[in-house]
Write a protein that holds these residues in place. Sequence first.
Motif, short mmCIF file in Angstrom:
data_model
loop_
_atom_site.label_atom_id
_atom_site.label_comp_id
_atom_site.label_asym_id
_atom_site.label_seq_id
_atom_site.Cartn_x
_atom_site.Cartn_y
_atom_site.Cartn_z
N LEU A 78 11.35 -5.21 5.56
CA LEU A 78 11.41 -6.68 5.58
C LEU A 78 12.00 -7.22 4.29
CD1 LEU A 78 10.82 -9.40 6.82
CD2 LEU A 78 8.43 -9.19 6.08
N ILE A 79 11.56 -6.71 3.16
CA ILE A 79 12.08 -7.17 1.87
C ILE A 79 13.58 -6.92 1.77
CG2 ILE A 79 12.00 -6.77 -0.62
CD1 ILE A 79 8.99 -6.10 -0.23
N ILE A 80 14.00 -5.71 2.15
CA ILE A 80 15.41 -5.35 2.06
C ILE A 80 16.24 -6.16 3.06
CG2 ILE A 80 17.10 -3.50 2.40
CD1 ILE A 80 14.92 -1.54 1.45
N SER A 81 15.81 -6.17 4.32
CA SER A 81 16.62 -6.81 5.37
C SER A 81 16.71 -8.32 5.19
CB SER A 81 16.07 -6.46 6.75
OG SER A 81 14.73 -6.90 6.90
N LEU A 82 15.61 -8.96 4.76
CA LEU A 82 15.65 -10.41 4.59
C LEU A 82 16.53 -10.78 3.39
CD1 LEU A 82 14.46 -12.83 6.02
CD2 LEU A 82 12.58 -12.84 4.40
N THR A 83 16.54 -9.93 2.36
CA THR A 83 17.44 -10.16 1.22
C THR A 83 18.89 -10.01 1.66
OG1 THR A 83 15.77 -9.34 -0.33
CG2 THR A 83 18.04 -9.42 -1.10
N VAL A 84 19.17 -8.95 2.41
CA VAL A 84 20.54 -8.74 2.92
C VAL A 84 20.94 -9.87 3.86
CG1 VAL A 84 22.02 -7.21 4.28
CG2 VAL A 84 20.41 -6.24 2.63
N TYR A 85 19.99 -10.34 4.64
CA TYR A 85 20.22 -11.46 5.56
C TYR A 85 20.73 -12.69 4.79
CZ TYR A 85 19.05 -14.21 9.82
OH TYR A 85 19.09 -14.98 10.95
N GLY A 86 20.06 -13.00 3.69
CA GLY A 86 20.49 -14.13 2.87
C GLY A 86 21.84 -13.90 2.23
N LEU A 87 22.07 -12.69 1.70
CA LEU A 87 23.36 -12.39 1.08
C LEU A 87 24.49 -12.42 2.12
CD1 LEU A 87 22.26 -9.49 -1.30
CD2 LEU A 87 22.73 -11.87 -1.91
N ALA A 88 24.19 -11.95 3.34
CA ALA A 88 25.19 -11.99 4.41
C ALA A 88 25.52 -13.44 4.77
CB ALA A 88 24.70 -11.23 5.63
N SER A 118 10.82 -6.09 11.56
CA SER A 118 9.86 -5.81 10.48
C SER A 118 8.87 -6.95 10.28
CB SER A 118 10.60 -5.52 9.17
OG SER A 118 11.53 -6.54 8.85
N VAL A 119 9.32 -8.20 10.39
CA VAL A 119 8.40 -9.32 10.18
C VAL A 119 7.41 -9.41 11.34
CG1 VAL A 119 9.70 -11.21 11.28
CG2 VAL A 119 8.27 -11.68 9.28
N ASN A 120 7.83 -9.07 12.55
CA ASN A 120 6.91 -9.07 13.68
C ASN A 120 5.92 -7.92 13.58
OD1 ASN A 120 7.30 -11.18 15.95
ND2 ASN A 120 9.39 -10.69 15.33
N THR A 121 6.34 -6.80 13.00
CA THR A 121 5.40 -5.70 12.75
C THR A 121 4.33 -6.13 11.76
OG1 THR A 121 7.17 -4.10 13.17
CG2 THR A 121 5.21 -3.29 12.03
N GLN A 122 4.73 -6.84 10.72
CA GLN A 122 3.76 -7.39 9.78
C GLN A 122 2.82 -8.37 10.47
OE1 GLN A 122 3.28 -7.21 6.13
NE2 GLN A 122 4.34 -5.26 6.41
N ALA A 123 3.37 -9.16 11.39
CA ALA A 123 2.55 -10.14 12.11
C ALA A 123 1.53 -9.45 13.01
CB ALA A 123 3.44 -11.06 12.94
N VAL A 124 1.93 -8.34 13.63
CA VAL A 124 1.00 -7.57 14.48
C VAL A 124 -0.19 -7.09 13.64
CG1 VAL A 124 0.72 -5.40 15.75
CG2 VAL A 124 2.68 -6.89 16.23
N TYR A 125 0.11 -6.57 12.45
CA TYR A 125 -0.98 -6.10 11.58
C TYR A 125 -1.88 -7.27 11.17
CZ TYR A 125 -3.54 -4.57 7.50
OH TYR A 125 -4.55 -4.31 6.61
N THR A 126 -1.27 -8.39 10.79
CA THR A 126 -2.05 -9.55 10.37
C THR A 126 -2.95 -10.03 11.49
OG1 THR A 126 -0.18 -10.18 8.95
CG2 THR A 126 -1.89 -11.84 9.31
#
Length: 379
Positions: A78-88, A118-126
């Motif tokens: 999530l950290i990597i992909s969301l950062t790349v998402y913003g840079l893209a 990845s963010v939905n996986t985090q949401a499932v855990y939460t």
Amino acid sequence: MQPVNLSKKTLRLAVGAMFFMAGLCFASWTSRIASIQQNLGLSVTGLGAILSALPVGLMISLPFSGWIITKIGSRRLLIISLTVYGLALITLGLAQNGFQLVCCLLLYGFASNAANISVNTQAVYTESVYKRPIMASFHGLWSLAGFTGAGIGAYMIGKGVTPFHHFVLITIIMIICIIIAARSLHDDKTASSGPIFVMPDSSLIKLGVIAFCSMMCEGAMFDWSTIYFRDIVHPDKALIGAGFACFMGAMASGRLFIADWFAHRYGIKRILQVSGSLTAAGLLIAVIFPNFYTAIGGFLLVGLGVSSIVPMVYSAAGKSKTMAPGVALAAVSTIGFSGFLIAPPIIGFIAGLATLRASFILIACMGISIVVVSSKTKL
């Protein structure tokens, strides 16, 4: 593992912030598509062809995301992909021609889906920490970010700010948020290994079919609701977008204020049945009575209907007994997202053969299918 000194409220705020940033990034791009089209001198046909690179990037990412999440965990992805998402996003504002824009959209779509899984996986855990449904509220934050991003985009256009400078500002906000929230996310890295693709079991396939039907409805509303109002309902010019606005408002409200409560009280199966019924009823009302007020009412029902389906499906998929949450979410997303892709061209094809009203009847059948399939799914 999750540090013990972090409360579940802190975890929820961190995951919610990531959902909001993902929605803000997506809405920032969509708010400036017309500006980029004008800057690059693209025809409508040319723009349509170029925009297809975004879903292609998403589809390419689906099996990769499900595999890589088992290697590095959803927090790191999530950290990597969301950062790349913003840079893209910034690269979209830098593109000087159609070819460059296609390449940037492929990367943008790839990062978008990796962030989504990845963010939905985090949401499932939460959600498992809270021991009650909260998934829809996270998706509601994504929808709320859509309104925010659209508003910021309108302001930037009014002030004559270029897409590049607009996107740089959004990316800076995203990176600051990522830095603040990252330490509060759940660290679920494991040493597990597995194949890049695993055939989902029957229960996950049924969940994927439900997601497919719902995303067909969403895709239809995103791309055709305004056209339906313009060509079928015939309101005043200033009110052509009213149907889509009501749909989006109802979808966001349903996710933020209704879906989780309803699922907690009556269960996921019942909310899927009710949601499918609302979706079908709303579309049929808009088709059978195509005047302004009934169409508005119909679109409100559709928004309420689809608001809970994908969040509830993701929540159920994340609890799979046969696959890791990230892999299960990727499998369900692969089936479901194909509905989002094929709905717009199918509606256009049927509208060309018959009428736009006839194509909306097909989409209403997707709502009925949700009721049927969810009734036969063990939830």
